[in-house]
Design a protein around this motif. Structure first.
Motif, PDB file in Angstrom:
ATOM      1  N   GLU A 397     -17.964  51.522  55.491  1.00 53.36           N
ATOM      2  CA  GLU A 397     -19.186  50.701  55.494  1.00 53.36           C
ATOM      3  C   GLU A 397     -20.103  51.119  56.649  1.00 53.36           C
ATOM      4  O   GLU A 397     -19.638  51.701  57.634  1.00 53.36           O
ATOM      5  N   PRO A 398     -21.384  50.767  56.546  1.00 50.53           N
ATOM      6  CA  PRO A 398     -22.284  51.063  57.668  1.00 50.53           C
ATOM      7  C   PRO A 398     -21.783  50.437  58.976  1.00 50.53           C
ATOM      8  O   PRO A 398     -22.065  50.940  60.050  1.00 50.53           O
ATOM      9  N   SER A 399     -21.056  49.346  58.870  1.00 52.04           N
ATOM     10  CA  SER A 399     -20.583  48.672  60.084  1.00 52.04           C
ATOM     11  C   SER A 399     -19.161  49.123  60.447  1.00 52.04           C
ATOM     12  O   SER A 399     -18.435  48.393  61.108  1.00 52.04           O
ATOM     13  N   TYR A 400     -18.793  50.341  60.021  1.00 50.78           N
ATOM     14  CA  TYR A 400     -17.414  50.774  60.201  1.00 50.78           C
ATOM     15  C   TYR A 400     -16.979  50.743  61.666  1.00 50.78           C
ATOM     16  O   TYR A 400     -15.836  50.437  61.986  1.00 50.78           O
ATOM     17  N   ALA A 401     -17.913  51.078  62.583  1.00 49.62           N
ATOM     18  CA  ALA A 401     -17.533  51.147  64.000  1.00 49.62           C
ATOM     19  C   ALA A 401     -17.057  49.787  64.501  1.00 49.62           C
ATOM     20  O   ALA A 401     -16.052  49.686  65.210  1.00 49.62           O
ATOM     21  N   GLU A 402     -17.741  48.738  64.094  1.00 52.45           N
ATOM     22  CA  GLU A 402     -17.336  47.389  64.503  1.00 52.45           C
ATOM     23  C   GLU A 402     -15.973  47.043  63.911  1.00 52.45           C
ATOM     24  O   GLU A 402     -15.107  46.496  64.575  1.00 52.45           O
ATOM     25  N   LEU A 403     -15.833  47.366  62.625  1.00 48.56           N
ATOM     26  CA  LEU A 403     -14.584  47.054  61.931  1.00 48.56           C
ATOM     27  C   LEU A 403     -13.412  47.802  62.573  1.00 48.56           C
ATOM     28  O   LEU A 403     -12.328  47.257  62.755  1.00 48.56           O
ATOM     29  N   LEU A 404     -13.687  49.038  62.963  1.00 47.88           N
ATOM     30  CA  LEU A 404     -12.650  49.858  63.581  1.00 47.88           C
ATOM     31  C   LEU A 404     -12.262  49.311  64.956  1.00 47.88           C
ATOM     32  O   LEU A 404     -11.076  49.185  65.282  1.00 47.88           O
ATOM     33  N   LEU A 405     -13.273  48.973  65.754  1.00 42.95           N
ATOM     34  CA  LEU A 405     -12.970  48.483  67.104  1.00 42.95           C
ATOM     35  C   LEU A 405     -12.213  47.163  67.062  1.00 42.95           C
ATOM     36  O   LEU A 405     -11.342  46.906  67.894  1.00 42.95           O
ATOM     37  N   ASP A 406     -12.568  46.338  66.078  1.00 37.95           N
ATOM     38  CA  ASP A 406     -11.831  45.073  65.929  1.00 37.95           C
ATOM     39  C   ASP A 406     -10.361  45.344  65.637  1.00 37.95           C
ATOM     40  O   ASP A 406      -9.474  44.713  66.204  1.00 37.95           O
ATOM     41  N   MET A 407     -10.130  46.298  64.750  1.00 37.88           N
ATOM     42  CA  MET A 407      -8.733  46.595  64.393  1.00 37.88           C
ATOM     43  C   MET A 407      -7.995  47.235  65.569  1.00 37.88           C
ATOM     44  O   MET A 407      -6.830  46.931  65.826  1.00 37.88           O
ATOM     45  N   GLN A 408      -8.687  48.122  66.292  1.00 39.40           N
ATOM     46  CA  GLN A 408      -8.086  48.732  67.477  1.00 39.40           C
ATOM     47  C   GLN A 408      -7.581  47.653  68.435  1.00 39.40           C
ATOM     48  O   GLN A 408      -6.469  47.708  68.934  1.00 39.40           O
ATOM     49  N   LYS A 409      -8.435  46.669  68.654  1.00 37.67           N
ATOM     50  CA  LYS A 409      -8.105  45.612  69.615  1.00 37.67           C
ATOM     51  C   LYS A 409      -6.918  44.770  69.131  1.00 37.67           C
ATOM     52  O   LYS A 409      -5.940  44.584  69.860  1.00 37.67           O
ATOM     53  N   ARG A 410      -7.023  44.288  67.907  1.00 38.66           N
ATOM     54  CA  ARG A 410      -5.989  43.368  67.412  1.00 38.66           C
ATOM     55  C   ARG A 410      -4.631  44.060  67.298  1.00 38.66           C
ATOM     56  O   ARG A 410      -3.615  43.479  67.653  1.00 38.66           O
ATOM     57  N   VAL A 411      -4.644  45.302  66.811  1.00 43.53           N
ATOM     58  CA  VAL A 411      -3.376  46.004  66.615  1.00 43.53           C
ATOM     59  C   VAL A 411      -2.764  46.418  67.961  1.00 43.53           C
ATOM     60  O   VAL A 411      -1.564  46.257  68.186  1.00 43.53           O
ATOM     61  N   HIS A 412      -3.602  46.927  68.853  1.00 43.84           N
ATOM     62  CA  HIS A 412      -3.086  47.345  70.160  1.00 43.84           C
ATOM     63  C   HIS A 412      -2.554  46.144  70.933  1.00 43.84           C
ATOM     64  O   HIS A 412      -1.511  46.220  71.597  1.00 43.84           O
ATOM     65  N   ASP A 413      -3.279  45.026  70.824  1.00 47.21           N
ATOM     66  CA  ASP A 413      -2.824  43.791  71.483  1.00 47.21           C
ATOM     67  C   ASP A 413      -1.411  43.440  71.030  1.00 47.21           C
ATOM     68  O   ASP A 413      -0.575  43.055  71.826  1.00 47.21           O
ATOM     69  N   TYR A 414      -1.159  43.578  69.737  1.00 51.69           N
ATOM     70  CA  TYR A 414       0.149  43.193  69.208  1.00 51.69           C
ATOM     71  C   TYR A 414       1.214  44.270  69.450  1.00 51.69           C
ATOM     72  O   TYR A 414       2.290  43.983  70.002  1.00 51.69           O
ATOM     73  N   VAL A 415       0.892  45.508  69.078  1.00 50.82           N
ATOM     74  CA  VAL A 415       1.925  46.565  69.113  1.00 50.82           C
ATOM     75  C   VAL A 415       2.280  46.967  70.546  1.00 50.82           C
ATOM     76  O   VAL A 415       3.456  47.023  70.910  1.00 50.82           O
ATOM     77  N   VAL A 416       1.267  47.233  71.343  1.00 47.46           N
ATOM     78  CA  VAL A 416       1.535  47.785  72.682  1.00 47.46           C
ATOM     79  C   VAL A 416       1.619  46.682  73.745  1.00 47.46           C
ATOM     80  O   VAL A 416       2.478  46.720  74.617  1.00 47.46           O
ATOM     81  N   ALA A 417       0.701  45.698  73.641  1.00 48.03           N
ATOM     82  CA  ALA A 417       0.652  44.687  74.716  1.00 48.03           C
ATOM     83  C   ALA A 417       1.496  43.454  74.410  1.00 48.03           C
ATOM     84  O   ALA A 417       1.485  42.503  75.194  1.00 48.03           O
ATOM     85  N   ASP A 418       2.208  43.451  73.300  1.00 51.38           N
ATOM     86  CA  ASP A 418       3.106  42.342  72.960  1.00 51.38           C
ATOM     87  C   ASP A 418       2.413  40.987  72.923  1.00 51.38           C
ATOM     88  O   ASP A 418       3.000  39.971  73.297  1.00 51.38           O
ATOM     89  N   LYS A 419       1.174  40.965  72.501  1.00 49.76           N
ATOM     90  CA  LYS A 419       0.423  39.713  72.497  1.00 49.76           C
ATOM     91  C   LYS A 419       0.504  39.074  71.113  1.00 49.76           C
ATOM     92  O   LYS A 419       0.015  39.649  70.137  1.00 49.76           O
ATOM     93  N   GLY A 420       1.072  37.909  71.033  1.00 49.39           N
ATOM     94  CA  GLY A 420       1.120  37.162  69.778  1.00 49.39           C
ATOM     95  C   GLY A 420       2.037  37.800  68.744  1.00 49.39           C
ATOM     96  O   GLY A 420       2.829  38.695  69.039  1.00 49.39           O
ATOM     97  N   THR A 421       1.899  37.320  67.511  1.00 47.12           N
ATOM     98  CA  THR A 421       2.728  37.837  66.416  1.00 47.12           C
ATOM     99  C   THR A 421       1.879  38.730  65.515  1.00 47.12           C
ATOM    100  O   THR A 421       0.648  38.736  65.614  1.00 47.12           O
ATOM    101  N   ALA A 422       2.563  39.421  64.617  1.00 45.67           N
ATOM    102  CA  ALA A 422       1.849  40.297  63.674  1.00 45.67           C
ATOM    103  C   ALA A 422       0.916  39.462  62.781  1.00 45.67           C
ATOM    104  O   ALA A 422      -0.209  39.867  62.485  1.00 45.67           O
TER     105      ALA A 422
END
Lengths: 443, 320
Positions: A397-422
Motif C-alpha cells: 500500500e502507499p502507506s507501507y512504511a507506516e505499516l512496516l514500522l508498526d509491525m517492526q515495533k510490535r514484533v520486536h517488542d514481543y520477540v526480543v524485548a519480551d514485552k507482553g504476549t504474542a
C-alpha cells in the motif's frame, strides 16, 4: 572498384572526422544514474550494464546505498522529487506509494510499443514488483530481481556420521534440511552450543533487526506458515481475526521460541549482513537469508562449495515464504526518461536476462526460469523456483512504511524485548494498522 | 626632498580623489541605521532558517499534512495531533526512556566531570598528556562512537564483555549490553557518559581556574581544613559553571539521536527509543508530517520551558 572503395573509406573517415551524427556520437556524453541497494547483485548489474553502454554509448552511474538506509535514502529522494536517480530498482512494497504519488513513470504504453509482455515474466514477480493496483494490468516497473527468503545450512556438519547417529538416536530421523519449522527448531537445538572442531557453534540465524524491515521480513516466514493473513480475503482491510488469529499467535510464539533456543548471543538487532557474517565465520548451522546472497555464499572459500547446502523456507500448517526482490522503474522526475526507457528495453531482452542470471542476478524472465537447464544451473536454482511459487509479500500500500514500522515495533517488542504476549502484540498491531487505514480513508 | 615627497603625494591624492558613493551614503547614515545595516543579514538569515520554519512547523502541527503525499487536500485538525500524542502510551514510554537517559547521564557526567576537573586542576607529571587523553572521547564523532561501542558490547567478541567477565568471572556471552532489556538503557547511559564527561570536566576546570588564589590563602590563614575549603569556596564558586554544564548536557541529551540510534536503533523492542528517535520515525519514515510537527513543538516547548526556568535559577545562583 578499388578507387570506389578508397573513396567510400575516405568519405566515412571524413564523416567521422567532421562529426556527422552517428547514433553513437549522438549518445556521446549521455549518462544514466541507476539507484539500488549496495549488495552482491548490484555488482553483477554493474558488470551486466557494460553491455548496455557498449551498445548505446550511454554511460552508467550508480548510486548504491546499504540496505539499512536504502528505503530512507531513496524514498526521501523520491518524495522530494529529486533528480538523482533516472532508473531505480525500488523495493516491491514501494510500488503502491510510488505509483499513487507519481514517482514512477507508468510503463504500459512503453511496453506495448516495444513489445514487452508481462506474460513473459513469472506471474508472482509481475504481481509483486510491477502492478499497482494489484491484480490490474497497470505496470510501473519491469520485474528485475526475483528474490525470496531461503535458508542455507552447513552440509559438511550435517553429513558427519557421529552427528547423524546422535541426531537419529535423539529424534528418530536423519539429520537433514528441515521440512517444517518444528524440525528446524529441533535441528537448531541440536546444534546450539555444540562444540565442532574446537569451536562453539549455534543452531540458527534468523532476522531480528529493529530499525528498518528486518524482523518483519523474518517473522512473516513463520506467520504465513501457521496461517497468518493480512486481511480478510473476502473483505479487504478487515484485519481483526486474521492478523491476530490463534494460528498467527502460534506462529509468532514459535518464531520467538526459535530466537530464544537456537540463535547465537548478541543477535538482537541483526539482518542480512549479520547473518552472512555469522554463517561465513562458522558460527551457525543454518541461516535464514535472501536468495540474492546465495551465489556469493556458494563461492565463499571457507563455507561455500561442498560445505554449503540450501533449502526452502520450512512449512508447518501451510507453506509460504516472504517475497523479496525488486522491479526496475523510470523515475518520473528524471531529465533522461527516454534513455532510462532504453535501458529497460535493453534489460528486458531474453539474452540479457540470461546473462543477468549467469552473473549472479535473479532473472524473473520465463526464458530463463523455464529453460530446462535452469534447475541444475546452480545448487540453489531449484529451491529458488520452488520459493517463487509460494511467495507472499508484505503490504504494498502507499502507506507501507507506516505499516512496516508498526509491525517492526510490535514484533520486536514481543520477540526480543519480551514485552507482553504474542496475542497482545498482534492485537496492538491490528489497532495500529486500522489507524493507518482509517487515516487513509480505506476503512 | 625624497623624505617629504611621499606624504605630500598622499595628502594631494586624498584631497583630489572624491569619496566613493557607498562611503558617502554610509557617512550620511545615523549610528543606529549603520548598526541595523550590519545586523540585517544575520537577522534575515535567522528569520529564514529559524523563525520561518518554526512558524511553518506550528502551522503544520494543526493539519494532516504529509510530505510524501503533497496532493492530498490539507485538512485543519485543530488540537487533534496534540491530544493524540499526549494520549499515546508509546510516546510516554519514549519520554520515560528519554528522562532516564537525561537524568542519569547528567548525574554521572557531573560527578565524574567535576572529579576529573579537580584532579586535572592539580599540577602533576604528565598533566598535559592526561588532559589530552581524557578529552579524546568528546572529539570523536557520535557515529564513530556508536559504531565502535556496538562492537565493544558484542557478547561474543566484544572487549567490554571480556573485561566484565575477567573482573567478575561470569561468562562473557551470558549478557548482552545492548540486547538485554534491563541492560540496554544503561548501555546508552554508559556510552554517553564516556563520551561527554570530558566536556563537563572542561567547563568545571574553567570554573576552578577562575577562583582567585587569595581566597584559598585567606582560608589557610583562618585555618580552614581542605574539606571546609571545598564546601565553602570551591563548590559555591564552581556551581554556576556546573549548572551551565548541566544546562548544555540536558538540552543536548534531550535531543539525543545519532549515537543511540547507531547503538541500539531504539531497541530491544522500544526500550531505548528516545523521543528524538520516535520523532524521526514519525517524520521521515512514516511521513506523518503534521503529527510529527506537533510532537516536535511539544518537545521544543518542554526543552525551552525547562531551560528558561533553569536559566533563571542559574542567574539567582550567580547573583549570590
Amino acid at each position: 572498384m578499388g578507387r570506389m572503395i578508397t573513396f567510400a573509406g575516405a568519405l566515412a573517415a571524413g564523416a567521422i572526422a567532421i562529426g556527422l551524427p552517428t547514433q553513437s556520437a549522438l549518445a556521446q556524453g549521455k549518462t544514466l544514474t541507476l539507484c539500488w541497494a549496495a549488495w552482491d547483485p548490484a555488482n553483477a548489474l554493474v558488470e551486466l550494464s557494460k553491455d548496455f553502454t557498449a551498445k548505446t554509448n550511454i554511460q552508467m552511474k550508480y548510486e548504491f546505498v546499504p540496505w539499512t538506509n536504502y528505503a530512507d535514502r531513496f524514498l526521501n529522494e523520491l518524495n522530494s522529487k529529486g533528480k538523482l536517480c533516472d532508473v531505480i530498482i525500488g523495493d516491491s512494497q514501494w510500488i503502491g506509494g510510488a505509483a499513487e504519488n507519481g514517482h514512477y513513470v507508468k510503463l504500459n504504453e512503453f511496453f506495448d510499443k516495444e513489445g514487452i509482455k508481462m506474460d513473459d515474466f513469472m506471474p508472482a514477480t509481475v504481481l509483486g514488483y510491477a502492478e499497482w493496483p494489484k491484480h490490474t494490468p497497470n505496470y510501473w516497473a519491469l520485474p528485475a530481481m526475483g528474490d525470496a527468503v531461503g535458508w542455507t545450512y552447513r552440509k559438511d556438519w550435517f553429513s558427519r556420521p557421529e552427528l547423524q547417529a546422535e541426531f537419529k538416536k535423539k529424534y528418530g530421523r536423519d539429520l537433514a534440511p528441515p521440512a517444517t519449522w518444528t524440525e528446524l527448531k529441533q535441528v537448531g537445538e541440536f546444534f546450539q552450543g555444540r562444540d565442532i572442531d574446537g569451536k562453539k557453534v549455534y543452531g540458527a540465524y534468523i532476522f531480528t533487526e529493529r530499525g528498518s524491515e528486518g524482523i518483519t521480513m523474518g517473522v512473516t516466514n513463520a506467520l504465513y506458515d501457521w496461517g497468518f493473513q493480512y486481511d480478510n480475503p473476502k473483505k479487504p482491510y478487515q484485519m481483526d481475526g486474521f492478523v491476530n488469529s490463534p494460528d498467527a499467535v502460534a506462529g509468532l510464539e514459535f518464531y520467538k521460541s526459535v530466537y530464544k533456543c537456537c540463535t547465537p548471543p548478541g543477535m538482537t538487532n541483526a539482518y542480512m549482513q549479520e547473518g552472512l557474517d555469522a554463517f561465513k565465520s562458522g558460527q551457525v548451522a543454518m541461516m535464514m537469508n535472501w536468495f540474492a546472497f546465495f551465489p556469493g555464499l556458494y563461492k565463499d572459500p571457507n563455507v561455500g562449495g561442498d560445505k554449503i547446502g540450501f533449502f526452502i523456507n520450512p512449512g508447518e500448517k501451510q507453506h509460504a515464504t516472504q517475497l523479496g526482490g525488486q522491479g526496475i522503474s523510470v523515475v518520473s522526475y528524471s531529465d533522461h526518461k527516454e534513455d532510462a526507457l532504453q535501458y529497460i528495453k535493453w534489460f528486458a531482452q531474453p539474452d540479457v536476462q540470461k546473462h543477468w542470471w549467469a552473473l549472479g542476478g535473479y532473472s524473473c524472465h520465463k526464458a530463463v526460469l523455464n529453460d530446462p537447464s535452469f534447475p541444475t544451473s546452480a545448487p540453489f536454482a531449484k529451491d529458488f523456483l520452488k520459493s517463487m511459487e509460494m511467495v507472499v509479500d508484505f503490504w504494498a500500500e502507499p502507506s507501507y512504511a507506516e505499516l512496516l514500522l508498526d509491525m517492526q515495533k510490535r514484533v520486536h517488542d514481543y520477540v526480543v524485548a519480551d514485552k507482553g504476549t504474542a496475542k497482545e502484540a498482534l492485537d496492538l498491531l491490528v489497532k495500529d494498522w486500522e489507524k493507518v487505514f482509517k487515516e487513509e480513508g480505506k476503512i | 626632498m625624497t623624505d617629504t615627497s611621499g606624504p605630500v603625494v598622499i595628502r594631494d591624492r586624498a584631497g583630489a580623489v572624491p569619496a566613493p558613493p557607498v562611503a558617502r551614503v554610509i557617512r550620511g547614515l545615523s549610528d543606529r541605521a549603520i548598526a541595523w545595516l550590519f545586523i540585517a543579514p544575520t537577522i534575515l538569515l535567522l528569520l529564514a532558517i529559524n523563525v520561518f520554519p518554526l512558524i511553518w512547523t506550528i502551522r503544520l502541527s494543526f493539519t494532516n499534512y504529509r510530505a510524501n503525499k503533497p496532493n492530498v487536500p490539507l485538512r485543519w485538525l485543530g488540537l487533534e495531533n496534540y491530544t493524540s500524542i499526549l494520549a499515546d502510551p508509546d510516546v510516554w514510554q519514549a519520554m520515560q526512556a528519554t528522562a532516564h537517559f537525561v537524568i542519569w547521564t547528567i548525574l554521572l557526567e557531573v560527578l565524574f566531570g567535576f572529579g576529573l576537573a579537580l584532579l586535572i586542576d592539580k599540577k602533576f607529571r604528565g598533566h598535559s598528556f592526561w588532559t589530552t587523553v581524557i578529552l579524546l572521547p568528546m572529539m570523536l564523532s557520535p557515529a564513530v562512537v556508536g559504531t565502535f561501542w556496538t562492537f565493544l558490547f558484542q557478547p561474543q567478541i566484544g572487549l567490554f564483555n571480556y573485561v566484565v567477565a575477567f573482573l567478575t568471572g561470569i561468562d562473557p556471552s551470558s549478557f548482552q549490553m545492548i540486547g538485554d532489556v534491563p541492560l540496554a538503557p544503561w548501555a546508552i547511559v554508559l556510552v554517553d557518559t564516556w563520551m561527554w564527561t570530558p566536556y563537563v570536566m572542561l567547563i568545571c576546570l574553567a570554573g576552578l581556574r577562575s577562583i582567585p588564589n587569595y581566597i584559598y590563602e585567606a582560608a589557610e590563614v583562618d585555618r580552614a581544613s581542605k574539606w571546609r575549603q571545598f564546601w565553602s569556596i570551591t563548590l559555591p564558586m564552581v556551581l554556576p559553571f556546573l549548572m551551565l554544564a548541566v544546562l548544555f548536557r540536558g538540552i543536548e541529551n534531550f535531543k539525543m539521536f545519532d549515537m543511540v540510534n547507531l547503538l541500539t536503533s531504539g531497541g530491544p523492542g522500544s526500550t531505548t527509543e528516545l523521543a528524538s528517535i520516535t520523532l524521526k520515525r514519525e517524520a521521515f519514515e512514516k511521513w506523518r508530517t503534521g503529527y510529527s510537527s506537533a510532537f516536535a513543538i511539544i518537545l521544543f516547548v518542554t526543552v525551552f520551558g525547562a531551560a528558561n526556568i533553569y536559566v533563571k535559577a542559574l542567574n539567582k545562583v550567580k547573583q549570590r
